[in-house]
Motif scaffolding. Structure first.
Motif, PDB file in Angstrom:
ATOM      1  N   SER A 135       6.014  -0.177  26.509  1.00 18.52           N
ATOM      2  CA  SER A 135       6.632   1.126  25.570  1.00 18.52           C
ATOM      3  C   SER A 135       7.777   1.811  26.747  1.00 18.52           C
ATOM      4  O   SER A 135       7.497   1.749  27.768  1.00 18.52           O
ATOM      5  N   ARG A 136       8.815   2.339  26.065  1.00 20.33           N
ATOM      6  CA  ARG A 136       9.685   3.104  26.399  1.00 20.33           C
ATOM      7  C   ARG A 136       9.207   4.452  26.772  1.00 20.33           C
ATOM      8  O   ARG A 136       8.112   4.791  26.192  1.00 20.33           O
ATOM      9  N   PRO A 137       9.933   5.367  27.937  1.00 24.30           N
ATOM     10  CA  PRO A 137       9.369   6.665  28.048  1.00 24.30           C
ATOM     11  C   PRO A 137       9.295   7.370  26.850  1.00 24.30           C
ATOM     12  O   PRO A 137       8.117   8.066  26.478  1.00 24.30           O
ATOM     13  N   MET A 138      10.132   7.263  25.779  1.00 28.94           N
ATOM     14  CA  MET A 138      10.166   8.190  24.591  1.00 28.94           C
ATOM     15  C   MET A 138       9.002   7.673  23.835  1.00 28.94           C
ATOM     16  O   MET A 138       8.305   8.714  23.203  1.00 28.94           O
ATOM     17  N   ARG A 139       8.749   6.488  23.780  1.00 27.89           N
ATOM     18  CA  ARG A 139       7.693   6.009  22.762  1.00 27.89           C
ATOM     19  C   ARG A 139       6.296   6.561  23.419  1.00 27.89           C
ATOM     20  O   ARG A 139       5.144   6.898  22.947  1.00 27.89           O
ATOM     21  N   VAL A 140       6.186   6.599  24.651  1.00 20.91           N
ATOM     22  CA  VAL A 140       5.010   6.938  25.590  1.00 20.91           C
ATOM     23  C   VAL A 140       4.764   8.206  25.188  1.00 20.91           C
ATOM     24  O   VAL A 140       3.751   8.669  24.738  1.00 20.91           O
ATOM     25  N   PHE A 141       5.808   9.029  25.214  1.00 23.87           N
ATOM     26  CA  PHE A 141       5.695  10.425  25.015  1.00 23.87           C
ATOM     27  C   PHE A 141       4.926  10.778  23.654  1.00 23.87           C
ATOM     28  O   PHE A 141       4.114  11.615  23.286  1.00 23.87           O
ATOM     29  N   PHE A 142       5.613  10.301  22.447  1.00 27.39           N
ATOM     30  CA  PHE A 142       5.194  10.481  21.335  1.00 27.39           C
ATOM     31  C   PHE A 142       3.794   9.794  20.954  1.00 27.39           C
ATOM     32  O   PHE A 142       3.069  10.236  20.097  1.00 27.39           O
ATOM     33  N   VAL A 176       1.469   8.711  23.281  1.00 24.13           N
ATOM     34  CA  VAL A 176       0.288   9.097  24.247  1.00 24.13           C
ATOM     35  C   VAL A 176       0.303  10.603  24.595  1.00 24.13           C
ATOM     36  O   VAL A 176      -0.651  11.420  24.265  1.00 24.13           O
ATOM     37  N   THR A 177       1.364  11.287  25.269  1.00 18.39           N
ATOM     38  CA  THR A 177       1.545  12.445  25.627  1.00 18.39           C
ATOM     39  C   THR A 177       1.327  13.624  24.679  1.00 18.39           C
ATOM     40  O   THR A 177       0.347  14.292  24.597  1.00 18.39           O
ATOM     41  N   LEU A 178       1.932  13.431  23.510  1.00 23.32           N
ATOM     42  CA  LEU A 178       2.294  14.288  22.437  1.00 23.32           C
ATOM     43  C   LEU A 178       0.656  14.453  21.684  1.00 23.32           C
ATOM     44  O   LEU A 178       0.126  15.547  21.412  1.00 23.32           O
ATOM     45  N   PRO A 179       0.152  13.422  21.318  1.00 25.17           N
ATOM     46  CA  PRO A 179      -1.152  13.526  20.538  1.00 25.17           C
ATOM     47  C   PRO A 179      -2.110  14.044  21.498  1.00 25.17           C
ATOM     48  O   PRO A 179      -3.170  14.829  21.043  1.00 25.17           O
ATOM     49  N   LEU A 180      -2.165  13.599  22.835  1.00 22.11           N
ATOM     50  CA  LEU A 180      -3.621  14.240  23.662  1.00 22.11           C
ATOM     51  C   LEU A 180      -2.912  15.619  24.047  1.00 22.11           C
ATOM     52  O   LEU A 180      -4.114  16.302  24.780  1.00 22.11           O
ATOM     53  N   SER A 181      -1.779  16.176  23.940  1.00 20.91           N
ATOM     54  CA  SER A 181      -1.707  17.404  24.140  1.00 20.91           C
ATOM     55  C   SER A 181      -1.779  18.478  22.829  1.00 20.91           C
ATOM     56  O   SER A 181      -1.571  19.639  22.981  1.00 20.91           O
ATOM     57  N   MET A 182      -2.340  18.105  21.900  1.00 19.84           N
ATOM     58  CA  MET A 182      -2.489  18.717  20.571  1.00 19.84           C
ATOM     59  C   MET A 182      -3.230  20.017  20.797  1.00 19.84           C
ATOM     60  O   MET A 182      -3.231  21.040  20.061  1.00 19.84           O
ATOM     61  N   LEU A 234      -2.969   6.616  31.625  1.00 19.38           N
ATOM     62  CA  LEU A 234      -2.551   6.160  30.336  1.00 19.38           C
ATOM     63  C   LEU A 234      -1.203   5.982  30.129  1.00 19.38           C
ATOM     64  O   LEU A 234      -0.700   4.957  29.572  1.00 19.38           O
ATOM     65  N   ASN A 235      -0.345   6.927  30.609  1.00 26.66           N
ATOM     66  CA  ASN A 235       1.121   6.735  30.544  1.00 26.66           C
ATOM     67  C   ASN A 235       1.681   5.333  31.093  1.00 26.66           C
ATOM     68  O   ASN A 235       2.198   4.778  30.533  1.00 26.66           O
ATOM     69  N   GLU A 236       1.058   5.182  32.274  1.00 22.54           N
ATOM     70  CA  GLU A 236       1.603   4.124  33.009  1.00 22.54           C
ATOM     71  C   GLU A 236       1.148   2.782  32.375  1.00 22.54           C
ATOM     72  O   GLU A 236       1.798   1.607  32.380  1.00 22.54           O
ATOM     73  N   ALA A 237      -0.140   2.727  31.788  1.00 15.44           N
ATOM     74  CA  ALA A 237      -0.646   1.503  31.068  1.00 15.44           C
ATOM     75  C   ALA A 237       0.179   1.258  29.934  1.00 15.44           C
ATOM     76  O   ALA A 237       0.584  -0.017  29.671  1.00 15.44           O
ATOM     77  N   ALA A 238       0.608   2.407  29.093  1.00 16.54           N
ATOM     78  CA  ALA A 238       1.616   2.250  28.146  1.00 16.54           C
ATOM     79  C   ALA A 238       2.965   1.556  28.461  1.00 16.54           C
ATOM     80  O   ALA A 238       3.214   0.803  27.532  1.00 16.54           O
ATOM     81  N   MET A 239       3.432   2.094  29.537  1.00 25.38           N
ATOM     82  CA  MET A 239       4.485   1.565  30.139  1.00 25.38           C
ATOM     83  C   MET A 239       4.434   0.061  30.421  1.00 25.38           C
ATOM     84  O   MET A 239       5.649  -0.701  30.296  1.00 25.38           O
ATOM     85  N   ASP A 240       3.462  -0.290  31.179  1.00 23.06           N
ATOM     86  CA  ASP A 240       3.120  -1.607  31.599  1.00 23.06           C
ATOM     87  C   ASP A 240       3.104  -2.664  30.249  1.00 23.06           C
ATOM     88  O   ASP A 240       3.312  -3.813  30.501  1.00 23.06           O
ATOM     89  N   LEU A 241       2.727  -2.027  29.003  1.00 22.71           N
ATOM     90  CA  LEU A 241       2.741  -2.938  27.839  1.00 22.71           C
ATOM     91  C   LEU A 241       3.882  -2.791  27.314  1.00 22.71           C
ATOM     92  O   LEU A 241       3.950  -3.574  26.121  1.00 22.71           O
TER      93      LEU A 241
END
Length: 307
Positions: A213-220, A222-228, A204-211
């Motif tokens: 998104s910068r790493p910080m944007r990917v974190f906020f 993708v990663t942060l919502p999924l880790s709630m 999911l992170n790689e897909a967001a970066m392919d589209l």
């Protein structure tokens, strides 16, 4: 089509085991939560006595075989009249909330680093996280007392570095309480966070970066919502016990800034006023359980809307 007798027997055995496994957690909650709570609730409606036990009975037989139930709400009214209890509750919630946020800020990057480490390093880092549990909790708090006092290691290092000319007062302050709570409850934040982050799909992170998104944007995004789920579990595991904490504020904190755990201890063991102490415990439990039930209600609503 009729079911074979062998299959019916195996189904009954499976249902029996399933029922046993369902009964065990309910029996556990009944024995170690509901029954003790009912006992404390009963004492909270009693009156204090100089006797053994030091409270009046809730049920009493009167003349002509009449059963009387004597409920006293004076203990709960007394809590509203004395500012000590209001201050204790609010101070406990404030210290527990700030400590939980600090623990999350420190624990999240640690859990993320462990989840993304190689399998060899991951095991070593997890071992380091749980290593403090191998030592007594009380001994670790005593060690902090030795480091935070005026002649302790921290003050000696600060003076040696020239950052201060005289010892800084750290013991018996809210700072020491925050430090003790964050240190003690950090593993309770890291472990559920690690469990959630380790299972995240990195595709999911790689897909967001392919589209784009910068790493910080990917974190906020993708990663942060999924880790709630891990964040919520860690915050609850930290906030709830920290609110009723007694040992850390008693050994590291100031008597002028009591938390409700210390007030509860004083009522039980110094004042011997069990009814008031029970009323304090009941209100504290309501204060802690109500937000959790409200959060579960919101979660169930969101889950129902998502279907």
């Amino acid at each position: 089509m009729a079911t074979a007798p062998g299959h019916r027997l195996s189904d009954r055995v499976a249902n029996l085991w399933r029922a046993i496994f369902l009964v065990v957690p309910y029996a556990w909650l009944l024995a170690f939560f509901l029954i003790p709570f009912v006992i404390v609730l009963k004492i909270s409606f009693a009156e204090s006595l100089i006797a053994l036990p030091p409270y009046s009975p809730l049920f009493q037989w009167a003349e002509e075989a009449t059963l009387q139930i004597k409920l006293s709400f004076a203990n709960f009214l007394y809590l509203t009249e004395d500012n000590l209890y209001w201050y204790g509750y609010l101070n406990s919630i404030k210290i527990a909330a700030i400590s939980t946020v600090l623990t999350l800020i420190i624990g999240y990057p640690m859990a993320y680093g462990i989840a993304r480490a190689s399998s060899t390093w991951r095991n070593i880092l997890l071992l380091l996280v749980i290593l403090p549990f191998w030592t007594s909790f009380l001994l670790r708090i005593y060690a902090w007392m030795g480091m935070l006092n005026r002649e302790g290691v921290i003050n000696n290092v600060l003076i040696w570095l020239g950052l201060t000319s005289e010892p800084i007062q750290m013991m018996n302050t809210d700072f020491a309480v925050y430090l003790g709570i964050v240190y003690s409850y950090l593993p309770f934040m890291i472990l559920p966070l690690y469990s959630t982050l380790e299972r995240l799909d990195l595709n999911l992170n790689e897909a967001a970066m392919d589209l784009g998104s910068r790493p910080m944007r990917v974190f906020f995004d993708v990663t942060l919502p999924l880790s709630m789920p891990g964040i919520i579990a860690g915050c609850l595991l930290t906030f709830i016990p920290a609110t009723g904490e007694y040992v850390i504020p008693a050994l590291l904190g100031s008597p002028s800034s009591p938390m409700i755990g210390r007030v509860l201890f004083d009522e039980f063991f110094y004042n011997r006023d069990w009814p008031v102490a029970s009323a304090v415990a009941v209100v504290m439990l309501i204060v802690l359980v109500a937000p959790i039930m409200f959060f579960q209600y919101l979660q169930s609503r969101e889950a129902g809307a998502a279907r």
